[in-house]
Write a protein that holds these residues in place. Structure first.
Motif, short mmCIF file in Angstrom:
data_model
loop_
_atom_site.label_atom_id
_atom_site.label_comp_id
_atom_site.label_asym_id
_atom_site.label_seq_id
_atom_site.Cartn_x
_atom_site.Cartn_y
_atom_site.Cartn_z
N UNK A 12 0.86 -1.18 0.00
CA UNK A 12 0.00 0.00 0.00
C UNK A 12 0.90 1.23 0.00
N UNK A 13 0.63 2.24 -0.82
CA UNK A 13 1.48 3.45 -0.82
C UNK A 13 1.50 4.11 0.56
N UNK A 14 2.67 4.48 1.01
CA UNK A 14 2.86 5.20 2.28
C UNK A 14 3.51 6.54 1.95
N UNK A 15 2.75 7.63 2.07
CA UNK A 15 3.28 8.93 1.66
C UNK A 15 3.67 9.82 2.84
N UNK A 16 3.39 9.37 4.06
CA UNK A 16 3.74 10.17 5.23
C UNK A 16 5.06 9.75 5.83
N UNK A 17 5.28 10.13 7.07
CA UNK A 17 6.52 9.80 7.75
C UNK A 17 6.47 8.44 8.42
N UNK A 18 5.26 7.94 8.64
CA UNK A 18 5.10 6.61 9.22
C UNK A 18 4.97 5.61 8.09
N UNK A 19 5.68 4.48 8.20
CA UNK A 19 5.78 3.59 7.06
C UNK A 19 4.82 2.40 7.10
#
Length: 263
Positions: A235-242
């Motif tokens: 799933x794409x993770x675009x924030x700072x949490x992976x």
């Protein structure tokens, strides 16, 4: 209907014991809290051992007929203060039931012609397990297969957080190797969710017979599934949490599969 007024009553004290998996196994009992949950358990033909009823709270229930088919000798009335001591959740509607668990074998699963299955490896948090069962019910997946679990399917918090979906979703408990053999026998492709995968979940074809394989939040999937699954997806993770909570990740992928299937 027997009335229980003392918190020292052996039946009341035994409810606290059933918070432990060892006691649940030895007594072959588990806890169901709530009238809706009891209704769903009855619909799924679970055997009821006993029901603890608080009349004051039950008067507010949305399911007043749920006790109609319970023999009165299995119903024990408790006071409101007493029920607060045995209840597992806030805002209870005054019913707590002890029931017999069922067996959950792979060979008992009844699959559709084009199944979609959720596989959970080493799920450890009862709340996540319950939430995933809710997703499975909402999406009407064929089954949830729980591999090498670190929590009990009949943990009171799993039952509670599933809001009764434990009784509406086909489940099986087995080893990972047994689950993999089952998928291969049935011709079901497996997709392992992994942060380092190169394939996006939304670009994956879930219209075929499919199983998504989800790991723990702390460690992800073991090499067994990473090496043996037909593909790895992410799933794409675009924030700072992976990473996402595993129940959220499961819901995201499951409903993408349902979208592709036109549901």
């Amino acid at each position: 209907m027997e009335k229980i007024t003392s918190l020292q009553n052996p039946r009341i004290k035994n409810i606290a014991k059933l918070s432990k998996a060892k006691e649940r196994r030895e007594q072959n009992l588990f806890i169901i809290e709530g009238a809706r949950e009891l209704m769903l358990a009855l619909s799924a033909n679970y055997v009821i051992d006993s029901v603890f009823l608080c009349q004051e709270l039950f008067a507010k229930t949305d399911y007043p007929d749920v006790l109609n088919n319970i023999p009165t000798n299995k119903i024990f009335e408790v006071t409101e203060s007493g029920f607060e001591k045995i209840a597992y959740r806030e805002g209870s509607d005054g019913l707590l039931t002890l029931a017999r668990p069922k067996s959950h074998h792979l060979q008992d699963l009844s699959l559709s012609d084009n199944p979609f299955i959720i596989i959970l490896e080493a799920v450890e948090k009862p709340g996540n397990l319950g939430a995933i069962l809710r997703t499975a019910d909402a999406a009407q997946v064929d089954a949830v297969i729980i591999c090498d679990p670190a929590t009990d399917l009949y943990n009171a918090n799993a039952v509670r957080s599933s809001v009764g979906c434990l009784f509406t979703v086909q489940t099986a408990v087995c080893s990972s190797s047994e689950a993999l053999a089952f998928l291969k026998e049935k011709g079901i492709r497996s997709f392992a969710a992994e942060l380092q995968a190169s394939q996006w979940y939304q670009d994956t074809d879930f219209k075929q017979a499919s199983a998504i394989v989800m790991g723990t939040e702390a460690d992800g999937l073991t090499n067994f599934w990473l090496d043996n699954a037909d593909a790895r997806i992410k799933i794409p993770m675009r924030g700072q949490i992976d990473s996402l909570n595993v129940s959220v990740s499961t819901a995201v992928i499951t409903f993408e599969a349902m979208r592709q299937r036109g549901f």
